[in-house]
Design a protein around this motif. Structure first.
Motif, short mmCIF file in Angstrom:
data_model
loop_
_atom_site.label_atom_id
_atom_site.label_comp_id
_atom_site.label_asym_id
_atom_site.label_seq_id
_atom_site.Cartn_x
_atom_site.Cartn_y
_atom_site.Cartn_z
N GLU A 283 10.55 -55.66 -8.11
CA GLU A 283 11.46 -56.28 -9.07
C GLU A 283 10.78 -57.46 -9.74
OE1 GLU A 283 15.93 -56.90 -8.47
OE2 GLU A 283 15.09 -58.85 -7.92
N ASP B 239 21.34 -48.39 -13.94
CA ASP B 239 20.39 -47.70 -13.08
C ASP B 239 20.05 -46.36 -13.72
OD1 ASP B 239 19.79 -45.57 -11.05
OD2 ASP B 239 19.90 -47.21 -9.61
N SER C 5 17.82 -42.96 -13.15
CA SER C 5 17.10 -42.26 -12.10
C SER C 5 16.71 -40.86 -12.57
CB SER C 5 17.94 -42.15 -10.83
OG SER C 5 18.13 -43.42 -10.24
N THR D 185 13.33 -44.51 -10.08
CA THR D 185 14.48 -45.27 -10.56
C THR D 185 14.04 -46.55 -11.25
OG1 THR D 185 15.92 -44.42 -8.82
CG2 THR D 185 16.59 -46.48 -9.87
N SER D 186 14.60 -46.79 -12.43
CA SER D 186 14.43 -48.05 -13.14
C SER D 186 15.80 -48.72 -13.24
CB SER D 186 13.85 -47.81 -14.53
OG SER D 186 13.79 -49.03 -15.26
N ARG D 187 15.83 -50.02 -12.86
CA ARG D 187 17.09 -50.76 -12.91
C ARG D 187 16.92 -51.96 -13.85
NH1 ARG D 187 20.44 -49.56 -8.58
NH2 ARG D 187 21.25 -51.68 -8.37
N VAL D 188 17.89 -52.14 -14.73
CA VAL D 188 17.85 -53.23 -15.70
C VAL D 188 19.17 -53.99 -15.59
CG1 VAL D 188 17.63 -53.88 -18.13
CG2 VAL D 188 16.40 -51.87 -17.25
N VAL E 151 14.52 -56.81 -14.01
CA VAL E 151 14.17 -55.40 -14.08
C VAL E 151 13.47 -55.00 -12.79
CG1 VAL E 151 14.00 -55.37 -16.59
CG2 VAL E 151 11.97 -55.89 -15.24
N SER E 152 13.63 -53.73 -12.41
CA SER E 152 12.98 -53.24 -11.20
C SER E 152 12.60 -51.77 -11.38
CB SER E 152 13.87 -53.42 -9.97
OG SER E 152 15.10 -52.76 -10.14
N LEU E 153 11.62 -51.35 -10.60
CA LEU E 153 11.15 -49.96 -10.64
C LEU E 153 10.84 -49.55 -9.21
CD1 LEU E 153 10.26 -47.51 -12.37
CD2 LEU E 153 7.95 -48.49 -12.34
#
Length: 210
Positions: free
Chosen positions: A30, A157, A159, A175-178, A200-202
């Motif tokens: 993240e 999210d 995915s 998964t990418s989370r914004v 943001v996270s991946l």
């Protein structure tokens, strides 16, 4: 607060208590707001599905940052530890065979500890295992400050399925989370406004039956 209540109500609607034996686990990197800019952080969350689309669980994120600034303490340099511990609710808005789009909201506590990495002291822990006491001693940096904030983070999210563990029928997703992190409160070395930024996270999500 009314907007947050409406969003939580939206996420927790749709036959909430129709229990399902279904779990999801995410782990990844993240980009976490810190005192000066951003730092890579480790983030994980685990959720259980209460119906076909709604899942609830917990979230943990952690990173650290080195500083040349002593923030007014007697130290040549300092280091800050940033830890987020939240509960999370997620709604799978779109779910196809190989793709899903979800909305989530998480809320909880943001811990910020400042230490002097050049000054160490011995900390002792005691563990009682099967009638025997074990004593462990280890060196830890001297604590200078500890701040506690409240945080709220809504987000999306995305995915994409890349495989399946066939025997357990567990889907593997990239998964990418914004999201956007709101941090509320004031501390000794910073305030919540400095930590209120996009996040943001991946990573990888494992999604399937217990």
């Amino acid at each position: 607060m009314k907007k947050i209540s409406y969003l939580l109500g939206f996420l927790l609607s749709c036959n909430l208590f129709a229990q399902k034996d279904h779990l999801a686990f995410f782990a990844g990197a993240e980009l976490q707001p810190v005192i000066n800019g951003y730092r890579p952080a480790f983030q994980m969350n685990g959720r259980f599905y209460v119906n076909d689309r709604i899942s609830l669980g917990g979230l943990l994120a952690y990173t650290q940052q080195n500083h040349s600034d002593n923030f007014g303490y007697l130290a040549d340099r300092t280091r800050s530890y940033h830890t987020t511990v939240n509960i999370i609710a997620q709604n799978d808005l779109i779910r196809k065979e190989n793709f899903s789009l979800s909305a989530y909201i998480s809320t909880g506590m943001y811990f910020l500890n400042l230490v002097n990495p050049d000054e160490m002291y011995t900390e002792t822990s005691y563990n009682h295992i099967q009638g025997v006491w074990f004593v462990n001693q280890y060196e830890v940096p001297r604590k200078l400050s500890r701040d506690l904030f409240y945080n709220i983070q809504p987000g999306l999210d995305f995915s994409y399925k890349v495989g399946t563990i066939t025997k357990e029928k567990v889907g593997i997703y990239i998964t990418s989370r914004v999201g956007y992190q709101f941090v509320l409160g004031n501390g000794d070395i910073t305030n919540g406004t400095q930590l209120t930024k996009p996040v943001v996270s991946l990573g990888v999500t494992f999604n399937g039956p217990k």
